[in-house]
Design a protein around this motif. Structure first.
Motif, PDB file in Angstrom:
ATOM      1  N   UNK A 137      55.977 -19.874-102.119  1.00  0.00           N
ATOM      2  CA  UNK A 137      54.962 -20.924-101.977  1.00  0.00           C
ATOM      3  C   UNK A 137      53.538 -20.415-102.071  1.00  0.00           C
ATOM      4  N   UNK A 138      53.328 -19.144-101.819  1.00  0.00           N
ATOM      5  CA  UNK A 138      51.980 -18.599-101.782  1.00  0.00           C
ATOM      6  C   UNK A 138      51.505 -18.451-100.341  1.00  0.00           C
ATOM      7  N   UNK A 139      50.291 -17.911-100.214  1.00  0.00           N
ATOM      8  CA  UNK A 139      49.768 -17.557 -98.900  1.00  0.00           C
ATOM      9  C   UNK A 139      49.513 -18.766 -98.010  1.00  0.00           C
ATOM     10  N   UNK A 140      48.732 -19.712 -98.474  1.00  0.00           N
ATOM     11  CA  UNK A 140      48.314 -20.823 -97.612  1.00  0.00           C
ATOM     12  C   UNK A 140      49.474 -21.696 -97.143  1.00  0.00           C
ATOM     13  N   UNK A 141      50.367 -22.165 -98.027  1.00  0.00           N
ATOM     14  CA  UNK A 141      51.492 -22.975 -97.534  1.00  0.00           C
ATOM     15  C   UNK A 141      52.429 -22.213 -96.593  1.00  0.00           C
ATOM     16  N   UNK A 142      52.622 -20.912 -96.842  1.00  0.00           N
ATOM     17  CA  UNK A 142      53.488 -20.125 -95.964  1.00  0.00           C
ATOM     18  C   UNK A 142      52.871 -19.999 -94.573  1.00  0.00           C
ATOM     19  N   UNK A 143      51.561 -19.791 -94.503  1.00  0.00           N
ATOM     20  CA  UNK A 143      50.900 -19.708 -93.202  1.00  0.00           C
ATOM     21  C   UNK A 143      50.937 -21.041 -92.474  1.00  0.00           C
ATOM     22  N   UNK A 144      50.755 -22.141 -93.191  1.00  0.00           N
ATOM     23  CA  UNK A 144      50.845 -23.470 -92.566  1.00  0.00           C
ATOM     24  C   UNK A 144      52.256 -23.722 -92.043  1.00  0.00           C
ATOM     25  N   UNK A 163      54.420 -21.470 -91.096  1.00  0.00           N
ATOM     26  CA  UNK A 163      54.630 -20.622 -89.927  1.00  0.00           C
ATOM     27  C   UNK A 163      53.907 -21.193 -88.707  1.00  0.00           C
ATOM     28  N   UNK A 164      52.693 -21.707 -88.905  1.00  0.00           N
ATOM     29  CA  UNK A 164      51.941 -22.293 -87.789  1.00  0.00           C
ATOM     30  C   UNK A 164      52.644 -23.540 -87.258  1.00  0.00           C
ATOM     31  N   UNK A 165      53.156 -24.375 -88.158  1.00  0.00           N
ATOM     32  CA  UNK A 165      53.883 -25.571 -87.723  1.00  0.00           C
ATOM     33  C   UNK A 165      55.186 -25.210 -87.009  1.00  0.00           C
ATOM     34  N   UNK A 166      55.878 -24.194 -87.499  1.00  0.00           N
ATOM     35  CA  UNK A 166      57.107 -23.751 -86.826  1.00  0.00           C
ATOM     36  C   UNK A 166      56.794 -23.202 -85.432  1.00  0.00           C
ATOM     37  N   UNK A 167      55.695 -22.470 -85.304  1.00  0.00           N
ATOM     38  CA  UNK A 167      55.299 -21.936 -84.002  1.00  0.00           C
ATOM     39  C   UNK A 167      54.921 -23.060 -83.042  1.00  0.00           C
ATOM     40  N   UNK A 168      54.201 -24.061 -83.539  1.00  0.00           N
ATOM     41  CA  UNK A 168      53.839 -25.200 -82.700  1.00  0.00           C
ATOM     42  C   UNK A 168      55.081 -25.977 -82.272  1.00  0.00           C
ATOM     43  N   UNK A 169      56.041 -26.123 -83.165  1.00  0.00           N
ATOM     44  CA  UNK A 169      57.287 -26.798 -82.825  1.00  0.00           C
ATOM     45  C   UNK A 169      58.081 -26.029 -81.781  1.00  0.00           C
ATOM     46  N   UNK A 170      58.116 -24.706 -81.915  1.00  0.00           N
ATOM     47  CA  UNK A 170      58.818 -23.882 -80.923  1.00  0.00           C
ATOM     48  C   UNK A 170      58.140 -23.966 -79.564  1.00  0.00           C
ATOM     49  N   UNK A 212      62.382 -14.683 -93.776  1.00  0.00           N
ATOM     50  CA  UNK A 212      62.053 -16.066 -94.154  1.00  0.00           C
ATOM     51  C   UNK A 212      60.585 -16.246 -94.454  1.00  0.00           C
ATOM     52  N   UNK A 213      59.718 -15.624 -93.638  1.00  0.00           N
ATOM     53  CA  UNK A 213      58.288 -15.728 -93.896  1.00  0.00           C
ATOM     54  C   UNK A 213      57.924 -15.028 -95.205  1.00  0.00           C
ATOM     55  N   UNK A 214      58.526 -13.879 -95.444  1.00  0.00           N
ATOM     56  CA  UNK A 214      58.276 -13.175 -96.707  1.00  0.00           C
ATOM     57  C   UNK A 214      58.736 -13.984 -97.914  1.00  0.00           C
ATOM     58  N   UNK A 215      59.878 -14.633 -97.780  1.00  0.00           N
ATOM     59  CA  UNK A 215      60.374 -15.468 -98.880  1.00  0.00           C
ATOM     60  C   UNK A 215      59.462 -16.675 -99.090  1.00  0.00           C
ATOM     61  N   UNK A 216      58.995 -17.290 -98.002  1.00  0.00           N
ATOM     62  CA  UNK A 216      58.083 -18.428 -98.136  1.00  0.00           C
ATOM     63  C   UNK A 216      56.774 -17.993 -98.780  1.00  0.00           C
ATOM     64  N   UNK A 217      56.272 -16.820 -98.395  1.00  0.00           N
ATOM     65  CA  UNK A 217      55.025 -16.306 -98.966  1.00  0.00           C
ATOM     66  C   UNK A 217      55.198 -16.076-100.465  1.00  0.00           C
ATOM     67  N   UNK A 218      56.351 -15.528-100.851  1.00  0.00           N
ATOM     68  CA  UNK A 218      56.601 -15.245-102.261  1.00  0.00           C
ATOM     69  C   UNK A 218      56.769 -16.531-103.069  1.00  0.00           C
TER      70      UNK A 218
END
Length: 68
Positions: free
Chosen positions: A24-31, A33-40, A16-22
């Motif tokens: 959306x690009x680097x910055x939105x995918x990292x954001x 992932x960070x929001x998903x981690x904060x939610x978890x 999923x992270x690889x698909x998001x990176x592909x």
């Protein structure tokens, strides 16, 4: 069974992270992932029980002596 579930979650998370990176690009995918981690983290703090407080009658734990 538990290990299989953990491995599958890791696989899906990485894909999923690889698909998001592909897509959306680097910055939105990292954001995302960070929001998903904060939610978890928030969900785990809400779901998991708090550690019990020591009773006032319990004797204090003696300090560990320092090595010379």
């Amino acid at each position: 069974m538990l290990q299989t579930g953990q491995a599958l979650a890791r696989l899906l998370g990485a894909a999923g992270f690889g698909a998001a990176w592909t897509l959306w690009g680097q910055r939105p995918a990292l954001w995302a992932a960070a929001l998903a981690l904060a939610g978890a983290l928030a969900a785990a703090a809400r779901i998991l029980p708090a550690a019990p407080l020591p009773s006032p009658a319990a004797p204090p734990i003696p300090p560990v002596p320092e090595a010379p």
